[in-house]
Motif scaffolding. Structure first.
Motif, mmCIF file in Angstrom:
data_model
loop_
_atom_site.group_PDB
_atom_site.id
_atom_site.type_symbol
_atom_site.label_atom_id
_atom_site.label_comp_id
_atom_site.label_asym_id
_atom_site.label_seq_id
_atom_site.Cartn_x
_atom_site.Cartn_y
_atom_site.Cartn_z
ATOM 1 N N ILE A 35 -4.577 -3.896 0.658
ATOM 2 C CA ILE A 35 -3.889 -4.623 -0.417
ATOM 3 C C ILE A 35 -2.607 -3.890 -0.809
ATOM 4 C CG2 ILE A 35 -4.039 -5.307 -2.850
ATOM 5 C CD1 ILE A 35 -7.059 -5.815 -2.320
ATOM 6 N N VAL A 36 -2.679 -2.581 -0.983
ATOM 7 C CA VAL A 36 -1.499 -1.793 -1.363
ATOM 8 C C VAL A 36 -0.432 -1.873 -0.271
ATOM 9 C CG1 VAL A 36 -0.676 0.563 -1.812
ATOM 10 C CG2 VAL A 36 -2.769 -0.254 -2.904
ATOM 11 N N PHE A 37 -0.844 -1.753 0.984
ATOM 12 C CA PHE A 37 0.093 -1.844 2.102
ATOM 13 C C PHE A 37 0.784 -3.204 2.120
ATOM 14 C CE2 PHE A 37 1.057 -2.958 6.524
ATOM 15 C CZ PHE A 37 1.884 -1.890 6.877
ATOM 16 N N ASN A 38 0.011 -4.282 2.003
ATOM 17 C CA ASN A 38 0.580 -5.631 2.026
ATOM 18 C C ASN A 38 1.533 -5.857 0.851
ATOM 19 O OD1 ASN A 38 -0.882 -6.110 4.312
ATOM 20 N ND2 ASN A 38 -2.380 -7.439 3.350
ATOM 21 N N GLU A 39 1.185 -5.356 -0.315
ATOM 22 C CA GLU A 39 2.064 -5.515 -1.470
ATOM 23 C C GLU A 39 3.365 -4.733 -1.276
ATOM 24 O OE1 GLU A 39 1.770 -7.753 -3.908
ATOM 25 O OE2 GLU A 39 0.054 -8.375 -2.714
ATOM 26 N N GLY A 40 3.292 -3.604 -0.595
ATOM 27 C CA GLY A 40 4.504 -2.850 -0.282
ATOM 28 C C GLY A 40 5.426 -3.630 0.635
ATOM 29 N N LEU A 41 4.850 -4.290 1.656
ATOM 30 C CA LEU A 41 5.654 -5.124 2.548
ATOM 31 C C LEU A 41 6.311 -6.263 1.777
ATOM 32 C CD1 LEU A 41 3.366 -5.476 5.711
ATOM 33 C CD2 LEU A 41 5.537 -4.225 5.548
ATOM 34 N N ARG A 42 5.556 -6.887 0.904
ATOM 35 C CA ARG A 42 6.102 -7.989 0.103
ATOM 36 C C ARG A 42 7.235 -7.500 -0.795
ATOM 37 N NH1 ARG A 42 0.542 -9.351 -0.498
ATOM 38 N NH2 ARG A 42 0.085 -11.148 0.788
ATOM 39 N N ALA A 43 7.049 -6.340 -1.397
ATOM 40 C CA ALA A 43 8.079 -5.793 -2.286
ATOM 41 C C ALA A 43 9.364 -5.516 -1.514
ATOM 42 C CB ALA A 43 7.582 -4.515 -2.955
ATOM 43 N N LEU A 44 9.246 -5.019 -0.299
ATOM 44 C CA LEU A 44 10.429 -4.757 0.518
ATOM 45 C C LEU A 44 11.177 -6.052 0.820
ATOM 46 C CD1 LEU A 44 12.231 -2.889 2.172
ATOM 47 C CD2 LEU A 44 10.665 -3.227 4.080
ATOM 48 N N PHE A 49 15.575 -9.962 -0.155
ATOM 49 C CA PHE A 49 15.860 -11.349 -0.513
ATOM 50 C C PHE A 49 16.727 -11.436 -1.772
ATOM 51 C CE2 PHE A 49 14.864 -15.582 -2.156
ATOM 52 C CZ PHE A 49 15.050 -16.345 -1.023
ATOM 53 N N ARG A 50 16.474 -10.534 -2.709
ATOM 54 C CA ARG A 50 17.205 -10.542 -3.970
ATOM 55 C C ARG A 50 18.710 -10.317 -3.772
ATOM 56 N NH1 ARG A 50 14.905 -6.409 -7.912
ATOM 57 N NH2 ARG A 50 15.845 -5.002 -6.425
#
Length: 83
Positions: A35-44, A49-50
């Motif tokens: 979960i932490v790894f996947n959330e890190g990918l999403r944050a990147l 995107f921003r």
């Protein structure tokens, strides 16, 4: 080769959104580390995107393509697990 055009750029961004799992939900049974790894990918991906300079229409098109890619991957995985 050569200069990237808008279609090339969109393909890269859609692939990055798919790779990061930005439009997918992480199953809770994957464990804390996953979960932490996947959330890190999403944050990147969210950070990248921003900073994009795109019109609202271009952003919506990119989001639709990325969501369709994510849905296609999910259907492929479901088909493989059923068979």
């Amino acid at each position: 080769m050569g200069s990237p055009n808008n279609e090339d750029q969109e393909l890269v961004l859609v692939d990055l959104a798919d790779f990061s799992g930005f439009y997918r939900v992480t199953p809770l049974d994957g464990g804390r580390d996953q979960i932490v790894f996947n959330e890190g990918l999403r944050a990147l991906y969210g950070r990248i995107f921003r900073y994009l300079r795109m019109s609202d229409e271009e952003r919506q098109s990119l989001e639709a393509a990325a969501r369709e890619t994510a849905a296609s991957r999910l259907r492929l995985v479901e088909t493989q697990t059923e068979g």
